[in-house]
Enzyme design. Structure first.
Site, PDB file in Angstrom:
ATOM      1  N   LYS A 111       0.635   5.046   8.386  1.00  0.00           N
ATOM      2  CA  LYS A 111       2.130   5.743   8.076  1.00  0.00           C
ATOM      3  C   LYS A 111       1.849   7.119   8.192  1.00  0.00           C
ATOM      4  CE  LYS A 111       4.705   2.409   5.178  1.00  0.00           C
ATOM      5  NZ  LYS A 111       5.398   2.213   4.109  1.00  0.00           N
ATOM      6  N   LYS A 192       2.764  -6.192  13.494  1.00  0.00           N
ATOM      7  CA  LYS A 192       3.628  -7.079  12.591  1.00  0.00           C
ATOM      8  C   LYS A 192       4.870  -6.579  12.531  1.00  0.00           C
ATOM      9  CE  LYS A 192       3.511  -4.573   8.316  1.00  0.00           C
ATOM     10  NZ  LYS A 192       3.733  -4.340   7.167  1.00  0.00           N
ATOM     11  N   LYS A 195      10.047  -4.001   8.621  1.00  0.00           N
ATOM     12  CA  LYS A 195      11.374  -3.698   8.268  1.00  0.00           C
ATOM     13  C   LYS A 195      11.767  -1.981   8.592  1.00  0.00           C
ATOM     14  CE  LYS A 195      10.403  -4.155   3.215  1.00  0.00           C
ATOM     15  NZ  LYS A 195       9.388  -3.323   2.813  1.00  0.00           N
TER      16      LYS A 195
HETATM   17  P1  TYM Z   1       6.338  -4.478   1.690  1.00  0.00           P
HETATM   18  O1  TYM Z   1       7.699  -3.939   0.899  1.00  0.00           O
HETATM   19  O2  TYM Z   1       5.741  -3.871   2.873  1.00  0.00           O
HETATM   20  O3  TYM Z   1       6.419  -5.982   2.097  1.00  0.00           O
HETATM   21  C1  TYM Z   1       6.919  -6.938   0.978  1.00  0.00           C
HETATM   22  C2  TYM Z   1       6.042  -8.317   1.255  1.00  0.00           C
HETATM   23  O4  TYM Z   1       6.221  -8.769   2.617  1.00  0.00           O
HETATM   24  C3  TYM Z   1       5.026  -9.044   2.873  1.00  0.00           C
HETATM   25  N1  TYM Z   1       5.218  -8.905   4.684  1.00  0.00           N
HETATM   26  C4  TYM Z   1       4.929  -9.719   5.583  1.00  0.00           C
HETATM   27  N2  TYM Z   1       4.552 -11.042   5.393  1.00  0.00           N
HETATM   28  C5  TYM Z   1       4.233 -11.593   6.649  1.00  0.00           C
HETATM   29  N3  TYM Z   1       4.653 -10.985   7.822  1.00  0.00           N
HETATM   30  C6  TYM Z   1       4.822  -9.780   7.887  1.00  0.00           C
HETATM   31  N4  TYM Z   1       5.450  -9.447   9.248  1.00  0.00           N
HETATM   32  C7  TYM Z   1       5.197  -9.127   6.761  1.00  0.00           C
HETATM   33  N5  TYM Z   1       5.863  -7.867   6.623  1.00  0.00           N
HETATM   34  C8  TYM Z   1       5.546  -7.778   5.112  1.00  0.00           C
HETATM   35  C9  TYM Z   1       4.193  -8.095   2.648  1.00  0.00           C
HETATM   36  O5  TYM Z   1       2.790  -8.444   2.852  1.00  0.00           O
HETATM   37  C10 TYM Z   1       4.481  -8.029   1.268  1.00  0.00           C
HETATM   38  O6  TYM Z   1       3.847  -9.157   0.428  1.00  0.00           O
HETATM   39  N6  TYM Z   1       3.077  -2.450  -1.228  1.00  0.00           N
HETATM   40  C11 TYM Z   1       3.723  -3.692  -1.076  1.00  0.00           C
HETATM   41  C12 TYM Z   1       4.717  -3.577  -2.175  1.00  0.00           C
HETATM   42  C13 TYM Z   1       4.002  -3.656  -3.654  1.00  0.00           C
HETATM   43  C14 TYM Z   1       3.456  -4.680  -4.316  1.00  0.00           C
HETATM   44  C15 TYM Z   1       3.202  -4.142  -5.543  1.00  0.00           C
HETATM   45  C16 TYM Z   1       3.031  -5.692  -3.902  1.00  0.00           C
HETATM   46  C17 TYM Z   1       4.105  -2.569  -4.521  1.00  0.00           C
HETATM   47  N7  TYM Z   1       3.609  -2.992  -5.835  1.00  0.00           N
HETATM   48  C18 TYM Z   1       2.546  -5.093  -6.507  1.00  0.00           C
HETATM   49  C19 TYM Z   1       2.570  -6.975  -4.664  1.00  0.00           C
HETATM   50  C20 TYM Z   1       2.135  -6.422  -6.052  1.00  0.00           C
HETATM   51  C21 TYM Z   1       4.732  -3.326   0.263  1.00  0.00           C
HETATM   52  O7  TYM Z   1       4.597  -2.271   0.757  1.00  0.00           O
HETATM   53  O8  TYM Z   1       5.127  -4.425   0.518  1.00  0.00           O
END
Ligand code: TYM
Length: 328
Positions: A111, A192, A195
């Protein structure tokens, strides 16, 4: 019964990757466990967000949770910013984490790459994520593959705290699905599905219309072969589409392969389009009903109230262990 916690950033249109890699498992886990599912707005602002869009997307993510089948009567659904203890514990975690550990985080590297100036929040992001998880003493954290490294750091921080101040935190386990933990971009299977991608055709949004979904799948890049065979190393594009099929239709990868034996990519993609539409259409219908009803605000208020009571208790314990003078 275990404590389960996870979160999604309201930083773009949620994709099929978020659905398959995360939300589907949230729904599964709520049957047997005590669950906390957040919309992590404090994480989203680690990159610039337009305030109006942030507010709209926050409500969208919460409503998508419910539309996808998370039952607010069983699981706590809430906004991270409605529970101030997240920010407070995050600061305490920042004092425990090492610069070198943060510098090694691949998400930070990705990022911040090529940017002239990078907010300090993006750098300390994993300390906030650790706080999210440890604030409820979560046992299990359902995430996609890309969050593994952050979770590993959370485990290290829990261990470090326990070692320095005495046993207190549960060391959380990741819950990463076998299939679908890393759904790839439709236009480039080396990246990957994301969004925050500027290329619309690279992802399927959970709220894309049936026509958009069909069109995006029919245009998805496929390798030059013809056989529908699962082999991510030699056929990454078609293997990715097969994972999507498997997860949306609820059948194994083997069964997908069997079903399309002797058939060409065109036939496979056509049917895949219908399978994805069938998986998302009922969810979308519920989503628009939920938005219309305005019920999400009450759901979030209840979720935050319950989360705050647990979080306050844990934070008091942390501060006591660390030697803060209690407020009378
Ligand atoms: P974020 O918002 O990027 O994504 C949310 C969840 O979706 C999963 N994900 C995917 N899984 C499979 N294929 C993909 N292409 C894909 N893109 C996203 C991510 O692995 C995630 O599970 N840091 C985290 C958010 C967060 C969090 C937490 C998660 C903040 N605090 C505490 C767990 C526990 C994040 O940026 O997810």
């Amino acid at each position: 019964m275990k404590t389960v916690l996870s979160g999604i950033q309201p930083s773009g249109n949620l994709t099929l990757g978020n659905y398959i890699g995360a939300i589907k498992n949230f729904v599964k886990l709520q049957d047997e466990h005590n669950c906390y599912f957040m919309v992590v707005d404090l994480h989203a602002i680690t990159v610039p967000q337009e305030p109006k869009a942030l507010r709209e997307r926050s409500e969208m993510v919460a409503a998508l949770y419910v539309a996808a089948g998370i039952d607010p009567a069983r699981a706590n659904i809430f906004m991270q910013s409605h529970v101030p203890q997240h920010a407070e514990l995050s600061w305490l975690m920042t004092t425990l984490v090492h610069m070198g550990e943060l510098e090694r985080m691949t998400q930070f590297k990705d990022k911040s790459e090529g940017k002239e100036s990078v907010g300090a929040g993006l750098f300390v992001y994993p300390a906030l994520m650790a706080a999210d998880i440890l604030l409820y003493n979560a046992d299990l954290v359902p995430v996609g593959d890309d969050q593994k490294q952050h979770l590993e750091l959370t485990r290290d921080l829990a261990g470090r705290f326990n070692h320095r101040f005495g046993e207190f935190f549960t060391v959380p386990e990741p819950y990463i699905p076998q299939v679908g933990a890393r759904i790839m971009s439709l236009d480039d299977a080396s990246k990957k599905m994301s969004k925050s991608s500027p290329v619309e055709g690279s992802y399927i949004a959970m709220l894309d219309t049936p026509d958009q979904i069909r069109k995006k799948i029919s245009r998805a890049t496929t390798d030059s072969g013809t056989e529908v065979v699962y082999d991510p190393s030699t056929k990454p594009e078609v293997s990715n589409l097969m994972s999507i099929y498997s997860e949306c239709a609820g059948i194994s990868l083997q069964d997908v392969q069997h079903r399309f034996e002797g058939k060409m990519y065109g036939a496979f993609k056509k049917e895949l389009g219908e399978v994805v539409v069938a998986a998302l259409e009922p969810l979308q219908k519920r989503y628009y009903e939920i938005r219309e009803s305005g019920e999400i605000h009450d759901i979030l208020a209840r979720g935050a109230e319950q989360a705050r009571s647990k979080a306050a208790q844990i934070l008091d314990g942390v501060k006591d262990k660390m030697g803060f003078l209690p407020a009378k």
